[in-house]
Design an enzyme around this catalytic site. Structure first.
Site, PDB file in Angstrom:
ATOM      1  N   LEU A  67     -14.255   6.185  -6.186  1.00  0.00           N
ATOM      2  CA  LEU A  67     -12.859   5.833  -5.938  1.00  0.00           C
ATOM      3  C   LEU A  67     -12.393   4.597  -6.712  1.00  0.00           C
ATOM      4  CD1 LEU A  67     -10.357   6.381  -4.034  1.00  0.00           C
ATOM      5  CD2 LEU A  67     -11.209   4.434  -2.762  1.00  0.00           C
ATOM      6  N   HIS A 110     -10.957  12.992  -0.244  1.00  0.00           N
ATOM      7  CA  HIS A 110     -11.143  11.618   0.173  1.00  0.00           C
ATOM      8  C   HIS A 110     -11.297  11.478   1.681  1.00  0.00           C
ATOM      9  CE1 HIS A 110     -10.824   7.332  -0.178  1.00  0.00           C
ATOM     10  NE2 HIS A 110      -9.693   7.253   0.467  1.00  0.00           N
ATOM     11  N   PHE A 144       0.847  -1.192   0.000  1.00  0.00           N
ATOM     12  CA  PHE A 144       0.000   0.000   0.000  1.00  0.00           C
ATOM     13  C   PHE A 144       0.875   1.232   0.000  1.00  0.00           C
ATOM     14  CE2 PHE A 144      -4.358   1.542   0.753  1.00  0.00           C
ATOM     15  CZ  PHE A 144      -5.033   0.531   0.118  1.00  0.00           C
ATOM     16  N   ARG A 147      -0.263   9.582  -1.007  1.00  0.00           N
ATOM     17  CA  ARG A 147      -1.340  10.185  -1.791  1.00  0.00           C
ATOM     18  C   ARG A 147      -1.156  11.668  -2.058  1.00  0.00           C
ATOM     19  NH1 ARG A 147      -6.213   6.904   1.141  1.00  0.00           N
ATOM     20  NH2 ARG A 147      -5.606   4.959   0.130  1.00  0.00           N
ATOM     21  N   GLN A 162      -7.234  15.100   2.725  1.00  0.00           N
ATOM     22  CA  GLN A 162      -6.518  14.268   1.768  1.00  0.00           C
ATOM     23  C   GLN A 162      -7.253  14.148   0.438  1.00  0.00           C
ATOM     24  OE1 GLN A 162      -6.056   9.735   2.219  1.00  0.00           O
ATOM     25  NE2 GLN A 162      -4.010  10.524   2.570  1.00  0.00           N
ATOM     26  N   GLU A 204      -6.397   2.441  -4.273  1.00  0.00           N
ATOM     27  CA  GLU A 204      -4.949   2.452  -4.319  1.00  0.00           C
ATOM     28  C   GLU A 204      -4.386   1.048  -4.547  1.00  0.00           C
ATOM     29  OE1 GLU A 204      -3.270   5.045  -1.498  1.00  0.00           O
ATOM     30  OE2 GLU A 204      -1.685   3.650  -0.997  1.00  0.00           O
ATOM     31  N   ARG A 210      -2.744  11.063   6.063  1.00  0.00           N
ATOM     32  CA  ARG A 210      -3.021   9.695   6.475  1.00  0.00           C
ATOM     33  C   ARG A 210      -2.446   8.718   5.463  1.00  0.00           C
ATOM     34  NH1 ARG A 210      -7.632   5.851   4.912  1.00  0.00           N
ATOM     35  NH2 ARG A 210      -7.687   7.210   3.124  1.00  0.00           N
ATOM     36  N   HIS A 256      -7.465  11.950  -2.860  1.00  0.00           N
ATOM     37  CA  HIS A 256      -7.045  10.652  -3.371  1.00  0.00           C
ATOM     38  C   HIS A 256      -6.691  10.843  -4.835  1.00  0.00           C
ATOM     39  CE1 HIS A 256      -6.855   6.458  -4.325  1.00  0.00           C
ATOM     40  NE2 HIS A 256      -7.040   6.149  -3.071  1.00  0.00           N
TER      41      HIS A 256
HETATM   42  C1  LIG Z   1     -14.122   5.404  -1.099  1.00  0.00           C
HETATM   43  C2  LIG Z   1     -13.305   5.252   0.152  1.00  0.00           C
HETATM   44  C3  LIG Z   1     -12.355   4.244   0.251  1.00  0.00           C
HETATM   45  C4  LIG Z   1     -11.588   4.088   1.399  1.00  0.00           C
HETATM   46  N1  LIG Z   1     -10.654   3.087   1.449  1.00  0.00           N
HETATM   47  C5  LIG Z   1      -9.940   2.906   2.571  1.00  0.00           C
HETATM   48  C6  LIG Z   1      -8.995   1.850   2.658  1.00  0.00           C
HETATM   49  O1  LIG Z   1      -8.794   1.077   1.737  1.00  0.00           O
HETATM   50  N2  LIG Z   1      -8.292   1.702   3.808  1.00  0.00           N
HETATM   51  C7  LIG Z   1      -8.498   2.529   4.874  1.00  0.00           C
HETATM   52  O2  LIG Z   1      -7.849   2.319   5.892  1.00  0.00           O
HETATM   53  N3  LIG Z   1      -9.379   3.532   4.809  1.00  0.00           N
HETATM   54  C8  LIG Z   1     -10.114   3.751   3.690  1.00  0.00           C
HETATM   55  N4  LIG Z   1     -11.002   4.787   3.632  1.00  0.00           N
HETATM   56  C9  LIG Z   1     -11.243   5.606   4.806  1.00  0.00           C
HETATM   57  C10 LIG Z   1     -12.154   4.878   5.770  1.00  0.00           C
HETATM   58  O3  LIG Z   1     -13.012   4.029   5.078  1.00  0.00           O
HETATM   59  C11 LIG Z   1     -13.011   5.832   6.573  1.00  0.00           C
HETATM   60  O4  LIG Z   1     -12.212   6.750   7.186  1.00  0.00           O
HETATM   61  C12 LIG Z   1     -13.782   5.095   7.636  1.00  0.00           C
HETATM   62  O5  LIG Z   1     -14.535   4.064   7.058  1.00  0.00           O
HETATM   63  C13 LIG Z   1     -14.697   5.990   8.417  1.00  0.00           C
HETATM   64  O6  LIG Z   1     -15.430   5.192   9.317  1.00  0.00           O
HETATM   65  P1  LIG Z   1     -16.297   5.804  10.460  1.00  0.00           P
HETATM   66  O7  LIG Z   1     -16.874   4.682  11.220  1.00  0.00           O
HETATM   67  O8  LIG Z   1     -15.518   6.824  11.182  1.00  0.00           O
HETATM   68  O9  LIG Z   1     -17.451   6.598   9.694  1.00  0.00           O
HETATM   69  P2  LIG Z   1     -18.581   6.121   8.669  1.00  0.00           P
HETATM   70  O10 LIG Z   1     -18.411   4.749   8.203  1.00  0.00           O
HETATM   71  O11 LIG Z   1     -18.677   7.209   7.669  1.00  0.00           O
HETATM   72  O12 LIG Z   1     -19.877   6.124   9.556  1.00  0.00           O
HETATM   73  C14 LIG Z   1     -20.467   7.276  10.046  1.00  0.00           C
HETATM   74  C15 LIG Z   1     -21.720   6.882  10.766  1.00  0.00           C
HETATM   75  O13 LIG Z   1     -22.232   7.992  11.462  1.00  0.00           O
HETATM   76  C16 LIG Z   1     -23.593   8.120  11.228  1.00  0.00           C
HETATM   77  N5  LIG Z   1     -23.959   9.526  11.336  1.00  0.00           N
HETATM   78  C17 LIG Z   1     -23.357  10.587  10.765  1.00  0.00           C
HETATM   79  N6  LIG Z   1     -24.006  11.713  11.097  1.00  0.00           N
HETATM   80  C18 LIG Z   1     -25.029  11.354  11.908  1.00  0.00           C
HETATM   81  C19 LIG Z   1     -26.064  12.060  12.562  1.00  0.00           C
HETATM   82  N7  LIG Z   1     -26.192  13.385  12.449  1.00  0.00           N
HETATM   83  N8  LIG Z   1     -26.944  11.362  13.298  1.00  0.00           N
HETATM   84  C20 LIG Z   1     -26.857  10.014  13.398  1.00  0.00           C
HETATM   85  N9  LIG Z   1     -25.892   9.309  12.805  1.00  0.00           N
HETATM   86  C21 LIG Z   1     -24.992   9.974  12.069  1.00  0.00           C
HETATM   87  C22 LIG Z   1     -23.799   7.569   9.855  1.00  0.00           C
HETATM   88  O14 LIG Z   1     -25.121   7.133   9.706  1.00  0.00           O
HETATM   89  C23 LIG Z   1     -22.828   6.421   9.852  1.00  0.00           C
HETATM   90  O15 LIG Z   1     -23.439   5.290  10.418  1.00  0.00           O
HETATM   91  C24 LIG Z   1     -11.765   4.964   2.480  1.00  0.00           C
HETATM   92  C25 LIG Z   1     -12.718   5.966   2.391  1.00  0.00           C
HETATM   93  C26 LIG Z   1     -13.471   6.133   1.248  1.00  0.00           C
HETATM   94  C27 LIG Z   1     -14.453   7.250   1.172  1.00  0.00           C
END
Ligand SMILES: Cc1cc2nc3c(=O)[nH]c(=O)nc-3n(C[C@H](O)[C@H](O)[C@H](O)COP(=O)(O)OP(=O)(O)OC[C@H]3O[C@@H](n4cnc5c(N)ncnc54)[C@H](O)[C@@H]3O)c2cc1C
Ligand code: SF4
Ligand code: FES
Lengths: 126, 591, 240
Positions: free
Chosen positions: B241, B354, B115, B286, B229, B244, B389, B231
């Protein structure tokens, strides 16, 4: 507050996919008729008169039509069945699964073998 | 409604992991999980590439630590990074024990891939749908715990805070439009990032910075918000996306002349086709890759796809079988959204916003400055990522710190008896009822969120993109503040209560505006270039440790402009060095 | 290019009955059905309600009926419909507003099949071994995004909402096939009932509409084989 549309009796007319499904299910009808005919034949073996009457019945054009239909229906059913089979009973050899086409082909060749066997047994050779 | 011991806001990877940890810490504990979408819709689902942890015998914690700290341009909290790299492996094993379908080697061991920015292969993956499999595994595992009470499609609008201590949250039940004050001894924010503040991004529509804005409005600092960041490989138009991992597997980037331009930007020498090398060329970090795109664009060496400037990702040499085995989702996406078959054609790509490195400031145990309020995942700034990151660190972050937050919160809930101020909660509830009523009072078409949102994302792209200038940032800051003023007149066209998505999007925009102000302000004040934050102004194009080896902290002011302060960085384990990749990196390491 | 798009609206706070509304929407080669809906919401009528998030066919939010067939709005394109385009809420679910259906009806079934790994890890600090072949056995069934399209395609679910249904059974099957799992005996009782696998008559449309190639019909019918086996075993045990 919400609504839920009820499934109409005619749901299966809605698309091609459902009609094909219903046709598959309907193949059972001519087959039932065929089975009844054969049962009647077995039963008629008890007396000569009955057997002759049965032969007459079997020669009626509409009966032949239904039996031909039954043959086609069983082919159609076999076709659908053979296609579904690899999904219900997937076979894996090591890492790779046996491709569906291979399994379908195997089933058809089995069917053809059986037909050939019958022709040989009862038709006095091919 | 009953009182909860731990209330988790967010059903993504971080929120689910926290809820499970809380449930395991106290099997009879009362836990609530609120999410504005069904948990398996959370944007963790979109992560493709993988999750990092030291796995191979030839790897070490020190190496993962060094990659992360250098990748973050020495703005990471080193104690936090140290804890993280040591916990990472066990968390991925835990996921395995919960059924996550990690990709495997022939002998049945877990497979790891290369990666960007990681020196060694240490990224666990589940084909190219790692986030999807992790999220579903966590969601399904959470079903085992009957003491986790789910509130699906509850939109949290505010925190209930009493005298510096959390009392619970205020949530809008989407299906009825009813507001509920839900009491809890502790609250864990796990609401994800804020990518939708920008026009062109890889994020889902729900990624609008809600949790960041809520904590911020109650006085918690948003830290390191200037680090956003890009991407390098998003699809033009949609921003979808292209992982990577497609470069980790050997994909290369070329400009319109078919030239592997990365060698011109300190990432060379060119690595042979099909022999990718960690930290060289396409496997540089990135920020460097996105910046190289911008440079190519300036030189007129980019191609064009439907009006967007693009460069190309070439995967053809990998062959159909390999592509379908390792990158099936990418093949599917390229076919659907740009009508390209990667087996035979080049995929047009361009950088897209991203990930938000910054977020709600927490200490190393995920606690915020409000007693009983924790934050974890992309919405939080625990200090892991610094100025940039590394891909595949954040999925692991969700697990390592999600577990920690769940345990800490439950322990806190069991050892403390916060004073619940019912009158104050009722008052907040009434204020919000009033506010929502005003917003949805009439169908009169005044200012709509649609207009304001468009102006917001445009100004963020114009002034706060891959490269930033003083004047551009000044203009954006003024614009964002003007939009905040205009928002006071906003009206929602939909007057109904049940499933008023018009209202929800309007509220999301308000969160976005607050977060945007913090991003622009911090970007303006950081007058140096570091990691993902690059300035073009004279004297600011290089890293300046003298003045800026510090975290930015932005504080909300209710009737005035936000303010900014600086905070020292923990560099106790490794002194800042030069951040170099490619052959340069090799040399500086040898020194 | 413009297209007439009809949407089946339902605004219970204003009208007791659902009604059709027509919109004229500009589109090009890349406009998805979801893109068209978002255009309508932002430009023409902000009250139109529908779920969506990832817009990349992975979150499973955006299931709608498009010209009578269950589709993911973000993975179906306006260009595919040279004639009319009619969008309705997913069939067989209770509709609560516009294109919003009661997804809980699906989640309840999902939860009923115990869709999680049931096993005691022998070594807490080490992953299990699982060969690529063992992984391949269940992998396809682990790709379900819980979009519910298969439920909208299943006439048996339409006739009997108690039917556990294709998506949930596929998930149960996914864990039953997992070499690390020991929970099959706990899951089979739900599948063995009439509302389990035996409600299925192998219409097969569910697999046709599945956007992720899960082939839930295969899972259900493999489930029938398993169910028959497990019932036989029980018969013998009971008899002995
Ligand atoms: C396309 C893409 C690919 C990625 N690939 C990678 C990768 O390969 N490797 C890696 O390490 N990282 C990757 N990332 C980054 C990583 O996926 C994210 O940083 C991570 O998944 C975020 O998880 P989270 O649980 O913090 O938030 P999220 O999964 O975004 O969850 C947020 C939660 O909060 C809830 N929520 C938000 N606002 C409210 C509200 N007002 N009231 C109630 N609920 C609310 C939503 O409903 C949701 O359930 C990627 C990101 C993207 C966008
Ligand atoms: S099996 Fe397919 S159609 Fe059914 S819910 Fe899963 S992904 Fe959707
Ligand atoms: S919006 Fe996520 S699947 Fe369509």
């Amino acid at each position: 507050m919400a609504y839920k549309p009820n499934l109409q009796r005619t749901w299966w007319l809605q698309h091609r996919f459902f009609r094909a499904y219903m046709l598959r299910e309907a193949t059972v009808l001519p087959l039932v008729f065929l089975l009844c005919s054969l049962l009647a034949g077995v039963y008629s073996l008890t007396s000569a008169d009955a057997f002759i009457a049965w032969q007459g019945f079997m020669a009626k054009p509409w009966v032949i039509v239904i039996h031909t239909l039954a043959l086609l229906a069983s082919f159609y059913h076999a076709l659908t069945f053979f296609q579904l089979f690899p999904r219900v009973m997937p076979i894996r050899l090591g890492d790779k699964s046996v491709p569906a086409v291979v399994m379908i082909a195997a089933q058809w060749s089995g069917t053809l073998t059986v037909i050939a066997l019958f022709l040989w047994l009862f038709g006095g050779g091919l | 409604m009953q009182q909860f011991e731990v209330l988790v806001v967010g059903g993504g990877g971080a929120g689910l992991r926290a809820a499970i940890a809380a449930a395991e810490t106290a099997p009879e504990g009362r836990i609530a999980l609120l999410s504005k979408v069904y948990p398996m819709r959370s944007h963790t689902v979109a992560a493709e590439g993988g999750a990092a942890a030291v796995t191979r015998a030839d790897d070490s914690y020190a190496a993962h630590f060094a990659d992360t700290v250098a990748g973050g341009d020495w703005l990471a909290e080193q104690g936090v990074v140290d804890y993280f790299v040591k916990q990472a492996y066990q968390e991925l094993v835990q996921m395995e024990h919960w059924g996550c379908p990690w990709s495997r080697q022939a002998n049945g061991d877990v497979q790891v891939r290369r990666f960007g920015g990681m020196k060694t292969e240490r990224t666990w993956f589940a084909a190219d749908k790692t986030g999807f499999h992790m999220l579903h595994t966590l969601f399904q595992t959470s079903l085992k715990h009957s003491n986790i009470q789910r509130f699906d499609e509850f939109f949290v609008v505010d925190l209930l805070v009493n005298d510096g201590e959390i009392n619970g949250v205020l949530a809008l039940e989407i299906s009825t439009g009813e507001l509920h004050a839900i009491q809890a001894k502790t609250v864990i924010m796990a609401t994800g990032g804020a990518g939708r503040v920008f026009r062109f991004n890889t994020n889902g529509g729900i990624v609008t910075g809600d949790g960041m804005a809520m904590a911020y409005r109650h006085g918690v600092a948003l830290r390191d918000m200037e680090f956003v960041q890009y991407h390098p490989t998003g699809l033009p138009g949609s921003g979808i996306l292209i992982t990577e991992a497609s470069r980790g597997e050997g994909g290369v980037l070329v400009n319109k002349d078919g030239y592997r331009y990365l060698q011109d930007y300190g990432l060379g020498p060119e690595t042979p086709l099909g022999k990718p090398e960690n930290k060289y060329m396409e496997l540089g970090p990135r920020d460097k890759l996105s910046q190289a795109f911008w440079q190519e664009q300036q030189r007129g060496r980019t191609g064009n796809y439907n009006g967007s400037d693009v460069v190309y990702l070439d995967l053809r040499h990998l062959g159909k079988d390999y592509l379908y085995e390792r990158l099936p989702f990418i093949c599917d996406l390229a076919k659907s959204y740009v009508n390209i078959d990667p087996v035979t054609q080049l995929i047009p790509i361009r950088p897209a916003v991203h990930y938000t490195m910054g977020g709600i400031e927490t200490n190393a145990q995920t606690a915020t400055s409000i007693r009983g309020l924790y934050a974890v995942g992309e919405c939080a700034s625990v200090g892991l990522h610094g100025a940039n990151r590394l891909g595949s660190n954040s999925l692991t972050e969700l697990l390592v710190f999600g577990r920690l937050a769940g345990e800490e919160a439950m322990r806190h809930a069991r050892t403390s008896a916060p004073e619940m101020d019912q009158t104050k909660s009722a008052q907040t509830l009434r204020q919000w009822q009033q506010k929502l009523q005003t917003l949805t009072a009439s169908k009169a078409s005044g200012v709509t969120w649609v207009q304001l949102k468009r102006e917001l994302v445009q100004t963020m792209e114009d002034g706060c993109g891959i490269y930033r200038t003083e004047s551009g940032l000044q203009a954006s800051l003024a614009k964002v503040r003007q939009l905040k003023q205009q928002y006071q007149q906003v009206q929602v066209g939909d007057t109904s209560r049940a499933y008023n998505t018009d209202l929800l999007q309007c509220l999301e925009l308000e969160f976005c505006l607050d977060v945007a102000e913090a991003i622009v302000l911090a970007s303006l004040e950081r007058r140096e270039s570091r990691g993902a934050h690059q300035r073009l102004d004279e004297g600011m194009t290089a890293r300046n440790d003298q003045d800026f080896l510090r975290h930015s902290q932005v504080f909300f002011q209710s009737q005035a402009d936000a303010t900014l302060t600086w905070q020292a960085v923990d560099t106790s384990l490794s002194t800042p060095g030069e951040r170099a990749y490619g052959a340069q990196g090799q040399q500086s390491e040898a020194r | 290019m413009h297209k007439e798009i009809q949407i089946k609206r339902y605004l219970p706070e204003e009208h007791a009955e659902p009604f059709w509304q027509t919109f004229r929407v500009p589109y090009d080669e890349t406009t998805s059905v979801l893109g068209a809906l978002n255009y309508i919401k932002e430009e023409l009528d902000s009250t139109v309600s529908f779920r969506w998030s990832c817009r990349m066919a992975i979150c499973g939010s955006c299931g709608y009926m498009v010209n009578g067939i269950p589709k993911l709005g973000c993975k179906d394109f306006v260009r595919n419909y040279p004639a009319a385009l009619r969008i309705e809420p997913l069939a067989h679910f209770t509709v609560e507003r516009d294109l919003m259906v009661a997804m809980d009806e699906f989640l309840q079934h999902l939860e009923a099949v115990k869709p999680y790994l049931i096993a005691e890890p022998s070594e807490p600090h080490k992953p299990h071994r699982q060969t690529p072949a063992q992984l391949a056995k269940y992998k396809q069934f682990a790709n379900c995004i819980n979009c519910g399209l298969c439920y909208a395609a299943c006439p048996q679910f339409g006739l009997n909402p108690e039917f556990v249904g294709p998506g949930a059974i596929a998930l149960a099957h996914r864990y039953n096939l997992d070499s690390r799992d020991q929970g099959k005996a706990k899951r089979m009782p739900v599948l063995n009932t009439h509302d389990g696998v035996w409600s299925c008559t192998f219409v097969g449309f569910c697999s046709d509409v599945c956007p992720k190639g899960v082939d839930p019909a295969a899972a259900v019918n493999q489930g029938k084989v398993e169910s028959a086996k497990s019932m036989l075993i029980q018969m013998f045990r009971g008899g002995a």
